[in-house]
Design an enzyme around this catalytic site. Structure first.
Site, PDB file in Angstrom:
ATOM      1  N   LYS A   1      20.948   6.883  52.069  1.00 22.29           N
ATOM      2  CA  LYS A   1      19.546   7.076  52.434  1.00 22.29           C
ATOM      3  C   LYS A   1      18.960   5.727  52.853  1.00 22.29           C
ATOM      4  CE  LYS A   1      18.429  10.748  49.102  1.00 22.29           C
ATOM      5  NZ  LYS A   1      17.624  11.062  47.916  1.00 22.29           N
TER       6      LYS A   1
ATOM      7  N   SER B   1       8.572  11.864  45.753  1.00 23.89           N
ATOM      8  CA  SER B   1       8.417  10.560  46.402  1.00 23.89           C
ATOM      9  C   SER B   1       8.165  10.760  47.894  1.00 23.89           C
ATOM     10  CB  SER B   1       9.679   9.715  46.208  1.00 23.89           C
ATOM     11  OG  SER B   1       9.905   9.487  44.841  1.00 23.89           O
TER      12      SER B   1
ATOM     13  N   HIS C   1       8.077  11.306  37.755  1.00 20.89           N
ATOM     14  CA  HIS C   1       9.210  10.584  37.154  1.00 20.89           C
ATOM     15  C   HIS C   1       8.809  10.014  35.787  1.00 20.89           C
ATOM     16  CE1 HIS C   1      10.488   9.691  41.567  1.00 20.89           C
ATOM     17  NE2 HIS C   1      11.367  10.540  41.089  1.00 20.89           N
TER      18      HIS C   1
ATOM     19  N   ARG D   1      11.705  20.577  38.933  1.00 20.58           N
ATOM     20  CA  ARG D   1      10.328  20.927  39.278  1.00 20.58           C
ATOM     21  C   ARG D   1      10.174  22.389  39.581  1.00 20.58           C
ATOM     22  NH1 ARG D   1      10.354  16.230  43.546  1.00 20.58           N
ATOM     23  NH2 ARG D   1      12.515  16.898  43.375  1.00 20.58           N
TER      24      ARG D   1
HETATM   25  P1  ADP Z   1      17.187  11.636  43.927  1.00 19.05           P
HETATM   26  O1  ADP Z   1      17.273  10.964  45.246  1.00 19.05           O
HETATM   27  O2  ADP Z   1      18.339  11.376  43.018  1.00 19.05           O
HETATM   28  O3  ADP Z   1      16.753  13.075  43.941  1.00 19.05           O
HETATM   29  P2  ADP Z   1      14.536  11.055  43.020  1.00 19.05           P
HETATM   30  O4  ADP Z   1      13.974   9.719  42.727  1.00 19.05           O
HETATM   31  O5  ADP Z   1      13.924  11.810  44.146  1.00 19.05           O
HETATM   32  O6  ADP Z   1      16.037  10.806  43.214  1.00 19.05           O
HETATM   33  O7  ADP Z   1      14.498  11.940  41.722  1.00 19.05           O
HETATM   34  C1  ADP Z   1      15.151  11.582  40.539  1.00 19.05           C
HETATM   35  C2  ADP Z   1      15.068  12.726  39.550  1.00 19.05           C
HETATM   36  O8  ADP Z   1      13.708  12.956  39.216  1.00 19.05           O
HETATM   37  C3  ADP Z   1      15.593  14.063  40.064  1.00 19.05           C
HETATM   38  O9  ADP Z   1      16.184  14.747  38.978  1.00 19.05           O
HETATM   39  C4  ADP Z   1      14.353  14.773  40.520  1.00 19.05           C
HETATM   40  O10 ADP Z   1      14.501  16.174  40.470  1.00 19.05           O
HETATM   41  C5  ADP Z   1      13.366  14.300  39.474  1.00 19.05           C
HETATM   42  N1  ADP Z   1      11.977  14.341  39.926  1.00 19.05           N
HETATM   43  C6  ADP Z   1      11.462  13.908  41.088  1.00 19.05           C
HETATM   44  N2  ADP Z   1      10.127  14.133  41.159  1.00 19.05           N
HETATM   45  C7  ADP Z   1       9.799  14.735  39.979  1.00 19.05           C
HETATM   46  C8  ADP Z   1       8.591  15.270  39.442  1.00 19.05           C
HETATM   47  N3  ADP Z   1       7.450  15.249  40.132  1.00 19.05           N
HETATM   48  N4  ADP Z   1       8.637  15.815  38.225  1.00 19.05           N
HETATM   49  C9  ADP Z   1       9.812  15.876  37.549  1.00 19.05           C
HETATM   50  N5  ADP Z   1      10.979  15.432  37.997  1.00 19.05           N
HETATM   51  C10 ADP Z   1      10.985  14.858  39.198  1.00 19.05           C
END
Ligand code: ADP
Length: 165
Positions: free
Chosen positions: A41, A128, A17, A90
């Protein structure tokens, strides 16, 4: 003033992130990391905890702010006078859901663009969910998350360990 919103659950924030945030901060005047309340969630960290972990990790980036939001993302984007949404991609597996979400958001408000950013290749396997799983099993998550997130994970998932550290 070009503003982009980076929405997500951030439960918790990872270095993947952060990588996307840093890239977006170079392209836009202002980046708002918008932590979703996300009623559907059950998060490990409360909204306040997630916001505070993000805020601490972006404190060194002058044009990045942290906020919480609920309800429709496009309404939040308008309320902040932002022009765009940034999401991280990703792998191909992210694509279908993200594509659907981006097109739905465009249907809801066609003035708002969604842009996708790819993280550094070493972060493409990070999520996450996986970080929480490793922490739960007692693995070392320090290469994957900022130090404050590591400490918060340890305190939440293994309180006795955090006390003795
Ligand atoms: P959501 O529940 O909206 O998917 P996340 O916190 O899991 O929220 O992810 C937020 C954004 O960050 C999404 O666009 C996700 O694809 C992106 N994201 C999550 N992990 C990574 C990573 N390791 N590298 C790049 N983008 C990521």
């Amino acid at each position: 003033m070009r503003t982009v919103i980076y929405p997500g659950s951030f439960d918790p924030l990872t270095n993947g992130h952060l990588d996307v945030i840093q890239r977006a901060a170079k392209l836009f005047d202002r980046v708002i990391v918008a932590v979703a309340r996300n009623e559907s969630k059950v998060p490990l960290f409360s909204l306040e905890e997630r916001v505070s972990l993000v805020a601490g990790a972006v404190a060194h980036l002058p044009n990045v702010q942290t906020d919480a939001f609920g309800g429709l993302l496009v309404n939040y984007v308008e309320s902040q006078s932002a022009q765009a949404i940034v999401r991280g991609l990703r792998a191909v597996s992210d694509f279908e859901f993200e594509f659907q979400l981006a097109l739905m958001n465009r249907k809801l408000n066609e003035r708002i663009e969604t842009i996708f950013m790819m993280p550094k290749d070493t972060y493409t396997f990070l999520s996450s969910r996986i970080v929480k799983e490793i922490a739960r099993l007692g693995g070392n998550v320090s290469p994957f998350v900022p130090p404050a997130v590591e400490a918060a994970l340890r305190a939440r998932l293994n309180p006795s360990d955090a006390l003795s550290a």
